[in-house]
Every structure is written in C-alpha cells, then in structure tokens.
Design a protein around this motif. Sequence first.
Motif, short mmCIF file in Angstrom:
data_model
loop_
_atom_site.label_atom_id
_atom_site.label_comp_id
_atom_site.label_asym_id
_atom_site.label_seq_id
_atom_site.Cartn_x
_atom_site.Cartn_y
_atom_site.Cartn_z
N ARG A 33 0.87 -1.17 0.00
CA ARG A 33 0.00 0.00 0.00
C ARG A 33 0.90 1.22 0.00
NH1 ARG A 33 -5.35 -1.05 1.45
NH2 ARG A 33 -5.68 -3.18 2.13
N CYS A 34 0.63 2.15 -0.90
CA CYS A 34 1.51 3.30 -1.08
C CYS A 34 0.73 4.59 -1.28
CB CYS A 34 2.38 3.11 -2.33
SG CYS A 34 3.37 1.64 -2.33
N VAL A 35 1.44 5.68 -1.21
CA VAL A 35 0.95 6.96 -1.69
C VAL A 35 1.84 7.29 -2.88
CG1 VAL A 35 0.67 9.41 -1.18
CG2 VAL A 35 0.19 7.70 0.59
N THR A 36 1.23 7.47 -4.04
CA THR A 36 1.97 7.67 -5.28
C THR A 36 1.86 9.11 -5.74
OG1 THR A 36 1.60 5.38 -5.94
CG2 THR A 36 2.19 6.94 -7.69
N LEU A 37 2.99 9.74 -5.98
CA LEU A 37 3.04 11.05 -6.62
C LEU A 37 3.31 10.78 -8.08
CD1 LEU A 37 3.35 14.16 -6.75
CD2 LEU A 37 5.76 13.82 -6.25
N TRP A 38 2.44 11.24 -8.96
CA TRP A 38 2.62 11.03 -10.40
C TRP A 38 2.69 12.38 -11.09
CZ3 TRP A 38 -1.33 13.17 -13.14
CH2 TRP A 38 -2.56 13.31 -12.51
N ALA A 39 3.41 12.40 -12.19
CA ALA A 39 3.54 13.63 -12.97
C ALA A 39 3.68 13.27 -14.44
CB ALA A 39 4.76 14.42 -12.52
N TYR A 40 2.99 14.02 -15.29
CA TYR A 40 3.14 13.90 -16.74
C TYR A 40 4.05 15.04 -17.19
CZ TYR A 40 -0.68 10.55 -16.88
OH TYR A 40 -1.47 9.44 -16.69
N LEU A 41 5.14 14.68 -17.88
CA LEU A 41 6.11 15.66 -18.35
C LEU A 41 6.09 15.72 -19.87
CD1 LEU A 41 9.14 14.62 -16.10
CD2 LEU A 41 7.47 16.42 -15.65
N ASP A 42 6.18 16.92 -20.42
CA ASP A 42 6.29 17.11 -21.86
C ASP A 42 7.70 16.69 -22.27
OD1 ASP A 42 6.94 18.31 -24.39
OD2 ASP A 42 5.16 19.56 -24.18
N THR A 63 9.81 19.75 -23.86
CA THR A 63 10.13 20.95 -23.08
C THR A 63 10.48 20.65 -21.63
OG1 THR A 63 7.84 21.33 -22.38
CG2 THR A 63 8.55 22.34 -24.48
N GLY A 64 10.08 19.50 -21.14
CA GLY A 64 10.33 19.17 -19.75
C GLY A 64 9.33 19.80 -18.79
N ARG A 65 8.32 20.48 -19.31
CA ARG A 65 7.31 21.11 -18.47
C ARG A 65 6.41 20.05 -17.84
NH1 ARG A 65 3.76 24.73 -21.50
NH2 ARG A 65 2.77 24.76 -19.47
N ILE A 66 5.95 20.33 -16.63
CA ILE A 66 4.99 19.46 -15.97
C ILE A 66 3.61 19.77 -16.55
CG2 ILE A 66 3.90 18.83 -13.79
CD1 ILE A 66 6.51 19.58 -12.39
N LEU A 67 2.98 18.77 -17.16
CA LEU A 67 1.67 18.95 -17.77
C LEU A 67 0.55 18.71 -16.76
CD1 LEU A 67 2.33 17.08 -21.13
CD2 LEU A 67 2.42 19.55 -20.70
N LYS A 120 14.59 18.82 -15.79
CA LYS A 120 15.65 19.51 -15.06
C LYS A 120 16.26 20.63 -15.90
CE LYS A 120 20.12 18.77 -12.83
NZ LYS A 120 21.14 17.79 -12.48
N ALA A 121 16.50 20.36 -17.18
CA ALA A 121 17.09 21.38 -18.06
C ALA A 121 16.18 22.60 -18.16
CB ALA A 121 17.33 20.79 -19.45
N THR A 122 14.88 22.38 -18.28
CA THR A 122 13.92 23.48 -18.33
C THR A 122 13.93 24.25 -17.02
OG1 THR A 122 12.52 22.30 -19.88
CG2 THR A 122 11.48 24.06 -18.62
N LEU A 156 13.31 13.17 -6.77
CA LEU A 156 12.99 13.77 -5.47
C LEU A 156 12.82 15.28 -5.59
CD1 LEU A 156 15.40 11.76 -3.16
CD2 LEU A 156 12.91 11.56 -3.31
N ASP A 157 13.55 15.89 -6.50
CA ASP A 157 13.46 17.34 -6.71
C ASP A 157 12.19 17.73 -7.43
OD1 ASP A 157 14.56 19.84 -6.26
OD2 ASP A 157 15.59 19.88 -8.19
N LEU A 158 11.60 16.80 -8.17
CA LEU A 158 10.37 17.06 -8.90
C LEU A 158 9.26 17.40 -7.95
CD1 LEU A 158 8.87 17.00 -11.65
CD2 LEU A 158 8.47 14.57 -11.24
#
Length: 161
Positions: free
Chosen positions: A35-44, A47-51, A104-106, A159-161
């Motif tokens: 059982r977890c807590v999941t952090l999810w992110a969609y990245l372009d 560009t590296g942007r968080i969508l 990271k580059a963005t 982790l930085d995300l």
Amino acid sequence: PMGPLHLMPPVALEALALDTKRGSQSQQQNNSANRCVTLWAYLDDSTGRILDSGLERTIIQRPLALTFQEATKLLDTENEALPQGAAQTQQLLSIVDKSLSSWKATRLKSNVAAKKRESRMQVRELVAKETLGSGAMRDDGANGSFQRTKGHMVVDMALDL
C-alpha cells in the motif's frame, strides 16, 4: 555525521519500507502487494514542463530494488544482451532519465534556486573526488564521500520534482 541521518527511527523506516525483490527473486512469481501513496507527474518530452500531477493512494507489486551502482550500470549499458527482466528495467530507467533530464534542463533555465543547488552539487562532487578519490566513494555519504552517478542523479531529479 558518521552515516545517514534519518528523519524517523530506523525501526519505523523498516516497518514502513516497501516489500521488495532483489536479483534472483525478480524472476519468481510473487503476489505480495504494498500500500503506497503515489506522486505522479506527466512531463512534456520536448520541453520538460509538468503537464499534470497528482497524489493518490495505490497498491503496487513488489518493486525491484536496485543499488545506485546497479542502476548506473543499466543506464550506461547500450544494446548489450541483457536478461529479459534487466532489459525491461533498463528501458524504464532510460525513459525516466530522459524525461527527468528534460524537466531539469527546463527548470535550470528559469529557476535561480535550482541553478544555485546544481552549482553546489557540482562543487561537492568535485571536492569529494579530489579529496577521497573515486575508490573511496560510498553511497551513504560517510566520511565526506559524495557521488553523482547516473543512478544517483535520476533519484535526485525525481525527489526534486
């Protein structure tokens, strides 16, 4: 410090840790769940942007535990004959590395704090290499050791995300 400084007592960390599989266990059938807590992110990708991003309660299978050295070796390996499980892990790590590197580059282009942190990390890595040499490096940071292998950098970016 003589090793890692935990924010929680080691007993609590062990109790809260994921049930993982290692090396030879990765081929075995396993029905264990976490059982977890999941952090999810969609990245372009371009560009590296968080969508989009979110936080959810999830149930996951036993993950494959890799050391930083094992992850780095997989990231550095190109098109060599790898066992089926290792090839899938390598593909996944490569996708994660590519996506996070783009993000990271963005971020470094627009965030002053991120630029300063990256500069500090580069200096810290250089000092550790010059004073200890690469043979004395440890993953736990003991005795002034500090590493930034590809495996370390993927975890750091996540982790930085």
